[in-house]
Structures are given as C-alpha cells and as structure tokens.
Scaffold this motif. Structure first.
Motif, PDB file in Angstrom:
ATOM      1  N   VAL A 198     -44.899   4.606  26.130  1.00 31.34           N
ATOM      2  CA  VAL A 198     -44.636   4.520  27.565  1.00 31.34           C
ATOM      3  C   VAL A 198     -45.330   3.315  28.184  1.00 31.34           C
ATOM      4  N   ASN A 199     -46.544   3.037  27.777  1.00 36.98           N
ATOM      5  CA  ASN A 199     -47.299   1.937  28.362  1.00 36.98           C
ATOM      6  C   ASN A 199     -47.095   0.614  27.640  1.00 36.98           C
ATOM      7  N   GLY A 200     -46.380   0.615  26.559  1.00 35.73           N
ATOM      8  CA  GLY A 200     -46.154  -0.610  25.800  1.00 35.73           C
ATOM      9  C   GLY A 200     -44.698  -1.035  25.820  1.00 35.73           C
ATOM     10  N   PRO A 201     -43.979  -0.763  24.728  1.00 36.21           N
ATOM     11  CA  PRO A 201     -42.607  -1.277  24.605  1.00 36.21           C
ATOM     12  C   PRO A 201     -41.630  -0.732  25.646  1.00 36.21           C
ATOM     13  N   PRO A 244     -51.012   3.027  36.206  1.00 40.08           N
ATOM     14  CA  PRO A 244     -51.663   2.004  37.031  1.00 40.08           C
ATOM     15  C   PRO A 244     -53.121   1.741  36.647  1.00 40.08           C
ATOM     16  N   THR A 245     -53.806   2.737  36.121  1.00 38.86           N
ATOM     17  CA  THR A 245     -55.219   2.542  35.765  1.00 38.86           C
ATOM     18  C   THR A 245     -55.395   2.061  34.332  1.00 38.86           C
TER      19      THR A 245
END
Length: 92
Positions: free
Chosen positions: A17-20, A31-32
């Motif tokens: 979720v936070n990468g690709p 956001p953090t």
C-alpha cells in the motif's frame, strides 16, 4: 499456521500500500510514513522469510502423513492459512 500468518500478511499489505500501489496511484500513502521503504524491507523480509520457511516445513512434514494429492494439498494449505486473516478483515 493461520493465526501467525496474520502478521506477515499485514506486513506485505502495508508494504504494498505504501510502496508500489501508492506509486501507481491506486492507494494513498500513510501520511506519517516518512522513514522510507528500506526500513520496512529490513523488517518485512526476515519476518516473511521466517514464516514462509516454518510454514513450508510444517506442511511438508504433515504432507508425508496425508494421502491427498500434492496438487490439491498445497493450494488448500495456502487457502486455509489465509482464513484467520480473512476472518479478521470481515469481522472488524
């Protein structure tokens, strides 16, 4: 091995979720989350590798005592491992 699988599945999802997936625009980054992805890879790779090795060894040992065909046994093991994670997602 389904209950311990909740941790590696969550780690893989968080990494995706936070990468690709965020790079493709399919999700929004946390956001953090500003430490970068290297820290997550240092955490995710050993946890997922250890779980995968333990999962494979436990199921390989069990497979020897089971009479089911390998083409049925291994996919069924993978699906049953994901049941606790799916239950947590559904009932939370």
């Amino acid at each position: 091995m389904g209950v311990p699988a909740v941790v590696p599945v969550w780690l893989l999802w968080y990494l995706a979720v936070n990468g690709p997936l965020a790079e493709l625009g399919w999700t929004q980054r946390e956001p953090t989350e500003n430490d970068g992805m290297l820290l997550w890879l240092v955490i995710v790779v050993p946890v997922v590798t250890a779980f995968g090795l333990l999962w494979w060894l436990a199921n390989d040992f069990t497979r020897r005592w089971n009479t089911a065909a390998a083409r049925v046994y291994w996919p069924l093991c993978a699906l049953v491992t994901l049941v606790p994670t799916a239950a947590l997602i559904i009932f939370s």
